[in-house]
Design an enzyme around this catalytic site. Structure first.
Site, short mmCIF file in Angstrom:
data_model
loop_
_atom_site.label_atom_id
_atom_site.label_comp_id
_atom_site.label_asym_id
_atom_site.label_seq_id
_atom_site.Cartn_x
_atom_site.Cartn_y
_atom_site.Cartn_z
N ASN A 203 -1.64 -9.96 8.98
CA ASN A 203 -0.68 -8.89 8.71
C ASN A 203 -0.33 -8.11 9.99
O ASN A 203 0.85 -7.90 10.29
CB ASN A 203 -1.27 -7.95 7.65
CG ASN A 203 -0.21 -7.04 7.05
OD1 ASN A 203 0.97 -7.35 7.07
ND2 ASN A 203 -0.64 -5.91 6.53
N ASP B 184 8.73 -7.76 3.80
CA ASP B 184 7.49 -7.93 4.53
C ASP B 184 7.85 -8.34 5.95
O ASP B 184 8.66 -9.26 6.14
CB ASP B 184 6.66 -9.03 3.84
CG ASP B 184 5.23 -9.05 4.34
OD1 ASP B 184 5.04 -9.22 5.56
OD2 ASP B 184 4.32 -8.89 3.51
N PHE C 57 -5.93 10.23 16.12
CA PHE C 57 -7.31 10.51 15.76
C PHE C 57 -7.33 10.66 14.22
O PHE C 57 -6.82 9.78 13.55
CB PHE C 57 -7.86 11.65 16.62
CG PHE C 57 -8.22 11.09 18.00
CD1 PHE C 57 -7.23 10.55 18.83
CD2 PHE C 57 -9.52 11.00 18.42
CE1 PHE C 57 -7.55 9.94 20.05
CE2 PHE C 57 -9.86 10.40 19.64
CZ PHE C 57 -8.87 9.87 20.45
N ASP D 74 -19.81 4.15 12.41
CA ASP D 74 -19.22 5.47 12.68
C ASP D 74 -19.71 6.01 14.02
O ASP D 74 -20.90 6.26 14.19
CB ASP D 74 -19.65 6.48 11.60
CG ASP D 74 -18.73 6.48 10.40
OD1 ASP D 74 -17.59 6.00 10.51
OD2 ASP D 74 -19.16 6.97 9.33
N TYR E 81 -10.13 -3.86 12.74
CA TYR E 81 -8.90 -3.06 12.66
C TYR E 81 -8.48 -2.58 14.06
O TYR E 81 -7.36 -2.80 14.51
CB TYR E 81 -9.14 -1.88 11.71
CG TYR E 81 -8.12 -0.78 11.82
CD1 TYR E 81 -6.80 -1.01 11.48
CD2 TYR E 81 -8.49 0.49 12.26
CE1 TYR E 81 -5.86 0.00 11.58
CE2 TYR E 81 -7.56 1.50 12.35
CZ TYR E 81 -6.25 1.25 12.01
OH TYR E 81 -5.32 2.25 12.12
N THR F 205 0.83 -1.21 0.00
CA THR F 205 0.00 0.00 0.00
C THR F 205 0.87 1.26 0.00
O THR F 205 0.35 2.35 -0.25
CB THR F 205 -0.95 0.04 1.22
OG1 THR F 205 -0.16 -0.15 2.40
CG2 THR F 205 -2.00 -1.04 1.13
N GLY F 206 2.15 1.12 0.27
CA GLY F 206 3.05 2.27 0.27
C GLY F 206 3.66 2.48 -1.12
O GLY F 206 3.45 1.68 -2.04
N ARG G 74 -15.17 14.90 14.24
CA ARG G 74 -13.87 14.25 14.32
C ARG G 74 -12.79 15.27 14.70
O ARG G 74 -12.95 16.47 14.46
CB ARG G 74 -13.49 13.62 12.97
CG ARG G 74 -14.37 12.45 12.56
CD ARG G 74 -14.10 11.22 13.43
NE ARG G 74 -14.91 10.09 13.05
CZ ARG G 74 -16.15 9.85 13.48
NH1 ARG G 74 -16.75 10.71 14.30
NH2 ARG G 74 -16.79 8.78 13.13
N1 UFG Z 1 -17.35 10.75 5.73
C1 UFG Z 1 -18.37 11.22 4.92
N2 UFG Z 1 -18.26 11.01 3.57
C2 UFG Z 1 -17.22 10.36 3.01
C3 UFG Z 1 -16.17 9.87 3.85
C4 UFG Z 1 -16.28 10.09 5.21
O1 UFG Z 1 -19.33 11.81 5.38
O2 UFG Z 1 -17.20 10.19 1.78
C5 UFG Z 1 -17.45 10.99 7.18
C6 UFG Z 1 -17.41 9.74 8.00
O3 UFG Z 1 -18.70 9.20 8.15
C7 UFG Z 1 -16.82 10.26 9.31
C8 UFG Z 1 -15.90 11.40 8.88
O4 UFG Z 1 -16.32 11.73 7.56
O5 UFG Z 1 -17.82 10.78 10.09
C9 UFG Z 1 -14.45 11.01 8.83
O6 UFG Z 1 -14.32 9.81 8.10
P1 UFG Z 1 -12.93 9.17 7.67
O7 UFG Z 1 -13.24 7.93 6.90
O8 UFG Z 1 -12.08 10.20 7.03
O9 UFG Z 1 -12.27 8.83 9.06
P2 UFG Z 1 -12.82 7.96 10.28
O10 UFG Z 1 -13.18 8.93 11.37
O11 UFG Z 1 -13.85 6.99 9.88
O12 UFG Z 1 -11.55 7.10 10.58
C10 UFG Z 1 -10.61 7.47 11.52
C11 UFG Z 1 -9.26 6.87 11.12
C12 UFG Z 1 -9.31 5.36 11.24
C13 UFG Z 1 -9.84 4.97 12.60
C14 UFG Z 1 -11.19 5.59 12.85
C15 UFG Z 1 -11.71 5.28 14.21
O13 UFG Z 1 -8.93 7.22 9.81
O14 UFG Z 1 -7.99 4.87 11.10
O15 UFG Z 1 -11.07 6.99 12.76
O16 UFG Z 1 -13.11 5.24 14.19
F1 UFG Z 1 -9.97 3.64 12.65
#
Ligand code: UFG
Length: 330
Positions: A92, A51, A169, A285, A141, A35-36, A221
């Site tokens: 992994n 790996d 976060f 979420d 995860y 993925t990198g 967030r």
């Molecule tokens: N969101 C949308 N539309 C999108 C994508 C995201 O509304 O197209 C919202 C999500 O519902 C969430 C916020 O935007 O409310 C942030 O979403 P992200 O996917 O960017 O990030 P997350 O908060 O889901 O994920 C983060 C970290 C993860 C971790 C998680 C813990 O990236 O590694 O918090 O819940 F696992």
């Protein structure tokens, strides 16, 4: 003596390598490049394609290089994928960390800084979240990351290894030079998806739910700049070098923004209207995730430099505008 960065070709790993090299450290990077991206690795770092589940390859690296401490980012990190393919995450994340720790113990390397996540908490009992709060992951995860933390704890008790787990976060933004930035395939994170709209790659952004108990109904967030996260890894390594005890730290700005506020910020930064469409909630979420990072500030001396969401989104925009296809071409 060098620092070994595992997963140093990934998003947060590559930014940490840049900060380490800027701080004058000698850096060795190992990454399986699943993925990198090779292009994300700083040209001054020595690179090994390997790996971490491959014990012989990890042993060979630790025999060849003089490694003082390890920073460990090498893990699978997509929440959705972890639910549909949990065994990939056990293999992994837990399998890889088992091999890595076995090899570190065998080679007498006793310091590791580890990339953990707010997903270890699951649905929070209160915000801001403290490190002492309950950990009850709601996805595989987060479960594997919490198990990795515990694995380091037990290994430390038996073999004297010390660790710092950094619970991030919402990592976002890009290096201010725009030479490296965020590039995931598939992209699932809010800010890069929003920026695909002004970049002409997406018509609109979907907002996952507007009926949460928050100020405008969309999820809250805590967005923290990737270079601030990178700095915390260096401080954590220095803390372990000063004989600091194994510990866990949250890393966030301590301020929550709703999805609508992030979209509004991106409109201001890019000057684009960025149409948004209300959609149903995304499974799993939590309504709000906001960190208390007081402990990292107090114990590690961490001080985030990017406290304005506008500046953070601005660095992300500089990267995405100049690299619309990530590392795949300009
Ligand atoms: N969101 C949308 N539309 C999108 C994508 C995201 O509304 O197209 C919202 C999500 O519902 C969430 C916020 O935007 O409310 C942030 O979403 P992200 O996917 O960017 O990030 P997350 O908060 O889901 O994920 C983060 C970290 C993860 C971790 C998680 C813990 O990236 O590694 O918090 O819940 F696992």
């Amino acid at each position: 003596m060098a620092i070994l960065v595992l997963g140093g070709a990934g998003y947060i790993g590559s930014h940490t390598v840049y900060e380490l090299i800027d701080a004058g450290r000698e850096v060795v990077v190992a990454d399986n490049l699943l993925t990198g991206f090779r292009a994300a690795v700083h040209p001054k770092a020595r690179f090994y394609k390997l790996d971490i589940r491959d014990r012989a390859a990890v042993d060979a690296l630790l025999e060849r290089e003089k490694i003082d401490g390890v920073i460990h980012f090498a893990a699978s990190s997509q929440v959705g994928e972890s639910m549909s393919d949990p065994l990939k995450y056990y293999d992994n994340n837990l399998g890889g960390t088992t091999v890595l720790l076995q090899s570190m113990v065998a080679h007498g390397i006793d310091k590791i800084v580890f990339s953990s996540t707010a997903a270890t908490y699951g649905e929070p009992e209160r915000v801001p979240i403290m490190e002492s709060d309950k950990t009850a992951p709601t996805n595989c995860y987060g479960e594997t990351k919490l198990a990795m933390e515990k694995m380091m704890g037990w290994t430390g008790r038996a073999h004297g290894l010390r660790y710092v787990a950094l619970r991030y976060f919402n990592a976002c933004g890009a290096h201010p030079s725009a030479v490296i930035g965020e590039a995931h395939d598939p992209e699932t994170h809010l800010i890069p998806l929003i920026l695909q709209v002004p970049n002409g790659q997406r018509e609109q952004i979907s907002v996952f739910g507007d009926d949460y108990p928050t100020r405008d109904g969309t999820c809250v967030r805590d967005y923290i700049h990737v270079c601030d996260l990178a700095q915390a890894h260096i401080l954590a390594l220095d803390y372990l070098t000063r004989d600091g005890e194994s510990d866990v730290f949250n890393l966030g700005n301590g301020v929550g923004y709703t999805v609508n506020e992030v979209i509004e910020t991106a409109r201001r930064v890019t000057g684009h209207a960025i149409p948004a469409k209300m959609c149903p909630r995304r499974d799993g979420d939590p309504a709000q995730l906001v960190a208390s990072s007081d402990k990292a500030k107090r114990v590690l001396g961490w001080k985030p430099r990017y406290d304005s969401l506008e500046d953070i989104v601005g660095t992300a925009w500089s990267w995405h505008k100049s690299h619309p296809h990530g590392f795949g071409g300009e």
